[in-house]
Motif scaffolding. Structure first.
Motif, PDB file in Angstrom:
ATOM      1  N   CYS A   1      25.186  47.125  67.233  1.00 44.44           N
ATOM      2  CA  CYS A   1      25.811  47.772  65.913  1.00 44.44           C
ATOM      3  C   CYS A   1      24.921  49.061  65.430  1.00 44.44           C
ATOM      4  CB  CYS A   1      26.386  46.780  65.024  1.00 44.44           C
ATOM      5  SG  CYS A   1      27.839  45.984  65.583  1.00 44.44           S
ATOM      6  N   SER A   2      23.778  48.506  65.214  1.00 39.25           N
ATOM      7  CA  SER A   2      22.615  49.322  64.301  1.00 39.25           C
ATOM      8  C   SER A   2      22.556  50.946  65.469  1.00 39.25           C
ATOM      9  CB  SER A   2      21.377  48.538  64.160  1.00 39.25           C
ATOM     10  OG  SER A   2      21.374  47.573  63.390  1.00 39.25           O
ATOM     11  N   ILE A   3      22.412  50.489  66.617  1.00 40.32           N
ATOM     12  CA  ILE A   3      22.346  51.512  67.619  1.00 40.32           C
ATOM     13  C   ILE A   3      23.622  52.497  67.607  1.00 40.32           C
ATOM     14  CG2 ILE A   3      22.111  52.222  70.063  1.00 40.32           C
ATOM     15  CD1 ILE A   3      20.615  49.585  70.397  1.00 40.32           C
ATOM     16  N   MET A   4      24.908  51.940  67.189  1.00 38.57           N
ATOM     17  CA  MET A   4      26.114  52.612  67.231  1.00 38.57           C
ATOM     18  C   MET A   4      25.973  53.368  65.925  1.00 38.57           C
ATOM     19  SD  MET A   4      28.748  49.839  68.530  1.00 38.57           S
ATOM     20  CE  MET A   4      29.994  50.557  67.720  1.00 38.57           C
ATOM     21  N   GLY A   5      25.294  52.911  64.923  1.00 36.67           N
ATOM     22  CA  GLY A   5      25.154  53.711  63.618  1.00 36.67           C
ATOM     23  C   GLY A   5      24.139  54.931  63.751  1.00 36.67           C
ATOM     24  N   VAL A   6      23.140  54.682  64.502  1.00 37.11           N
ATOM     25  CA  VAL A   6      22.349  55.992  64.868  1.00 37.11           C
ATOM     26  C   VAL A   6      23.181  56.869  65.687  1.00 37.11           C
ATOM     27  CG1 VAL A   6      20.248  56.613  65.926  1.00 37.11           C
ATOM     28  CG2 VAL A   6      20.202  54.599  64.676  1.00 37.11           C
ATOM     29  N   VAL A   7      23.903  56.687  66.812  1.00 33.61           N
ATOM     30  CA  VAL A   7      24.763  57.455  67.415  1.00 33.61           C
ATOM     31  C   VAL A   7      25.573  58.304  66.560  1.00 33.61           C
ATOM     32  CG1 VAL A   7      26.439  57.702  69.308  1.00 33.61           C
ATOM     33  CG2 VAL A   7      24.628  56.205  69.550  1.00 33.61           C
ATOM     34  N   ALA A   8      26.086  57.531  65.529  1.00 35.86           N
ATOM     35  CA  ALA A   8      26.922  58.225  64.760  1.00 35.86           C
ATOM     36  C   ALA A   8      26.561  59.299  64.034  1.00 35.86           C
ATOM     37  CB  ALA A   8      27.733  57.347  63.774  1.00 35.86           C
ATOM     38  N   ILE A   9      25.322  59.058  63.371  1.00 36.50           N
ATOM     39  CA  ILE A   9      24.532  60.077  62.586  1.00 36.50           C
ATOM     40  C   ILE A   9      24.008  61.195  63.435  1.00 36.50           C
ATOM     41  CG2 ILE A   9      22.415  60.351  61.290  1.00 36.50           C
ATOM     42  CD1 ILE A   9      22.403  57.568  60.343  1.00 36.50           C
ATOM     43  N   ILE A  10      23.589  61.043  64.564  1.00 37.31           N
ATOM     44  CA  ILE A  10      23.377  62.080  65.431  1.00 37.31           C
ATOM     45  C   ILE A  10      24.664  62.849  65.617  1.00 37.31           C
ATOM     46  CG2 ILE A  10      22.452  62.773  67.916  1.00 37.31           C
ATOM     47  CD1 ILE A  10      20.750  60.204  67.563  1.00 37.31           C
ATOM     48  N   TYR A  11      25.570  62.456  66.002  1.00 37.67           N
ATOM     49  CA  TYR A  11      27.064  63.205  66.357  1.00 37.67           C
ATOM     50  C   TYR A  11      27.468  63.873  65.240  1.00 37.67           C
ATOM     51  CZ  TYR A  11      31.866  63.857  67.366  1.00 37.67           C
ATOM     52  OH  TYR A  11      33.126  64.299  67.635  1.00 37.67           O
ATOM     53  N   ASN A  12      27.323  63.136  63.917  1.00 37.37           N
ATOM     54  CA  ASN A  12      27.819  64.162  62.604  1.00 37.37           C
ATOM     55  C   ASN A  12      26.962  65.183  62.482  1.00 37.37           C
ATOM     56  OD1 ASN A  12      28.177  64.363  59.812  1.00 37.37           O
ATOM     57  ND2 ASN A  12      26.188  63.222  59.568  1.00 37.37           N
ATOM     58  N   PHE A  13      25.603  65.279  62.939  1.00 38.29           N
ATOM     59  CA  PHE A  13      24.960  66.535  62.698  1.00 38.29           C
ATOM     60  C   PHE A  13      25.115  67.448  64.049  1.00 38.29           C
ATOM     61  CE2 PHE A  13      22.523  64.288  59.184  1.00 38.29           C
ATOM     62  CZ  PHE A  13      22.345  65.144  58.327  1.00 38.29           C
ATOM     63  N   ILE A  14      25.267  67.142  65.151  1.00 38.80           N
ATOM     64  CA  ILE A  14      25.267  67.812  66.130  1.00 38.80           C
ATOM     65  C   ILE A  14      26.584  68.657  66.066  1.00 38.80           C
ATOM     66  CG2 ILE A  14      25.527  68.023  68.588  1.00 38.80           C
ATOM     67  CD1 ILE A  14      23.595  66.024  68.918  1.00 38.80           C
ATOM     68  N   ALA A  15      27.669  67.819  65.830  1.00 36.77           N
ATOM     69  CA  ALA A  15      29.078  68.333  65.702  1.00 36.77           C
ATOM     70  C   ALA A  15      29.302  69.328  64.747  1.00 36.77           C
ATOM     71  CB  ALA A  15      30.006  67.321  65.827  1.00 36.77           C
ATOM     72  N   SER A  16      28.618  69.234  63.505  1.00 35.94           N
ATOM     73  CA  SER A  16      28.816  70.115  62.359  1.00 35.94           C
ATOM     74  C   SER A  16      27.527  70.924  62.195  1.00 35.94           C
ATOM     75  CB  SER A  16      29.126  69.421  61.350  1.00 35.94           C
ATOM     76  OG  SER A  16      28.356  68.044  60.952  1.00 35.94           O
ATOM     77  N   SER A  17      27.124  71.649  63.284  1.00 42.79           N
ATOM     78  CA  SER A  17      25.519  72.317  63.008  1.00 42.79           C
ATOM     79  C   SER A  17      26.026  73.600  61.949  1.00 42.79           C
ATOM     80  CB  SER A  17      25.170  72.756  64.375  1.00 42.79           C
ATOM     81  OG  SER A  17      26.319  73.660  64.934  1.00 42.79           O
ATOM     82  N   PRO A  18      24.635  74.045  61.331  1.00 46.72           N
ATOM     83  CA  PRO A  18      25.043  75.067  60.384  1.00 46.72           C
ATOM     84  C   PRO A  18      25.720  76.219  60.684  1.00 46.72           C
ATOM     85  CG  PRO A  18      22.984  74.002  60.314  1.00 46.72           C
ATOM     86  CD  PRO A  18      23.353  73.691  61.440  1.00 46.72           C
ATOM     87  N   LYS A  19      25.414  76.555  62.222  1.00 52.16           N
ATOM     88  CA  LYS A  19      26.318  77.719  62.804  1.00 52.16           C
ATOM     89  C   LYS A  19      27.939  77.446  62.810  1.00 52.16           C
ATOM     90  CE  LYS A  19      22.622  79.361  65.529  1.00 52.16           C
ATOM     91  NZ  LYS A  19      22.279  79.676  67.003  1.00 52.16           N
TER      92      LYS A  19
END
Length: 394
Positions: free
Chosen positions: A370-388
């Motif tokens: 579950c902790s690993i899944m939380g890390v994946v969600a954070i990474i996805y959150n930033f990659i999918a909503s990049s500044p550009k």
């Protein structure tokens, strides 16, 4: 006419939600314990508990269109009768009815939560949606303050009679709050629930980046919440390292407090806020990591209730408020149903898949996952909503 999120009319709606979810709060603790007591293994318990949210997921989009066509008030009337039928079925047949009752609960909850949230959206001003969603979410989790404790009290007595009497009361109590309900009675013209419209809504969902990203984050977050909800009581009981009622009370207390205190800080501007989402997911990671190392920290396990409570409190209303702005008005009800289905699917998978992990691994391994899944969600959150490509209203 738009009203205040803390007006008497809205308080009546919140009261309806409290009594409805009290039954869920009690039975969510009782069902796994009762199933384990009758010989079910973790994978089967996860399936039995997870099927509830899976049914919700399937019906969400259709529920949105049904509410739109027949009005919030009309749909609520019939679904509360369905709520009565489901609980009385459990009172009649007991443990033999668990699968059927979970399916019936899933059907009713799909329509209930959709009707309540659509009612809030139609009743409140845009700038008050965040508070309204937070207060509704608060009402849905307030039973967590007393529900688990009542469940454990009824369970340890080993006298099923008192439990059945209480469940019978909870079957009919929501109907009292529904009398003279302020829920909207307005029907949407040309609202339909055809397969063609559903397919068009799915196509729009794929093209709406805001919906895709928020649904992805919700899916992962809900998987974590589903695993905790399903297996935490069994985990603490089998390891004999903590009081189930106390832990769930502390977690629910944090959820209730957070949703009320921080309700004004939930973004309600229609923009995606990756930093805020990261803080919420980070809290979840800390909470599940502490659960994973339970044998090492002993009584400090209760600290995890703080972090899990904050994550549970803030993720759902934050994403729901955002999505109420990010989807087009023309297909709002279908797309909102699709978004909410991501929570249902995640919560369902959390119980189903993590039950298998426990059965072939262990509880600490499951919470570490579950902790690993939380890390994946954070990474996805930033990659999918990049500044550009910062997500705003699509």
């Amino acid at each position: 006419m738009k009203i205040s999120p803390l007006s008497f009319s809205m308080l009546q709606n919140y009261g309806l939600a409290i009594f409805y979810f009290t039954a869920n709060s009690v039975l969510t603790v009782i069902f796994p314990l009762q199933a384990a007591d009758h010989g079910m293994e973790e994978a089967e318990i996860g399936l039995m508990m997870g099927i509830y949210m899976f049914v919700c997921m399937v019906l969400r989009p259709w529920a949105g269109q049904m509410v739109s066509k027949y009005s919030v008030h009309t749909v609520m009337k019939y679904l509360l009768l369905g709520h009565v039928a489901a609980l009385l079925f459990y009172v009649w047949l007991g443990v033999e009815s668990l699968y059927v009752v979970r399916i019936l609960q899933g059907i009713v909850t799909a329509f209930f939560s959709m009707a309540m949230q659509m009612g809030i959206t139609e009743t409140l001003r845009d700038e008050d949606r965040g508070q309204g969603m937070a207060m509704y979410s608060l009402s849905s989790v307030m039973p967590g303050l007393y529900g688990p404790a009542l469940a454990m009290l009824l369970w340890v007595q080993r006298d099923i009679s008192w439990l059945l009497i209480f469940i019978t009361f909870l079957a009919f109590a929501p109907l009292l709050f529904f009398m003279k309900s302020p829920l909207p009675k307005i029907k949407k013209e040309n609202a339909s629930f055809t397969l063609k419209d559903m397919i068009e809504g799915m196509k729009l969902a794929r093209a709406n980046k805001g919906l895709v990203v928020s649904s992805g984050v919700m899916l992962i977050g809900a998987s974590i919440f589903g695993a905790i909800s399903t297996f935490l009581p069994l985990y603490l009981l089998t390891t004999d390292t903590g009081n189930v009622g106390l832990y769930l009370f502390l977690q629910a207390l944090v959820v209730v407090g957070s949703r009320f205190i921080f309700r004004k800080y939930i973004p309600s501007d229609g923009k995606w806020h990756p930093g805020f989402i990261t803080l919420v997911l980070g809290s979840s990671i800390i909470g599940t990591t502490l659960l994973a190392v339970l044998p090492l920290i002993g009584s400090f396990i209760y600290i995890s209730a703080l972090f899990n409570g904050i994550a549970t409190a803030m993720l759902y209303p934050t994403l729901t408020t955002y999505i109420s702005f990010a989807i087009p008005e023309s297909h709002k009800h279908v797309l909102l149903g699709i978004f909410l289905a991501s929570y249902d699917l995640g919560f369902s998978l959390g119980g189903m898949l993590m039950g298998i992990v426990i059965q072939f691994g262990s509880y600490p391994i499951m919470f570490a996952a579950c902790s690993i899944m939380g890390v994946v969600a954070i990474i996805y959150n930033f990659i999918a909503s990049s500044p550009k490509e910062r997500i705003i209203i699509e």
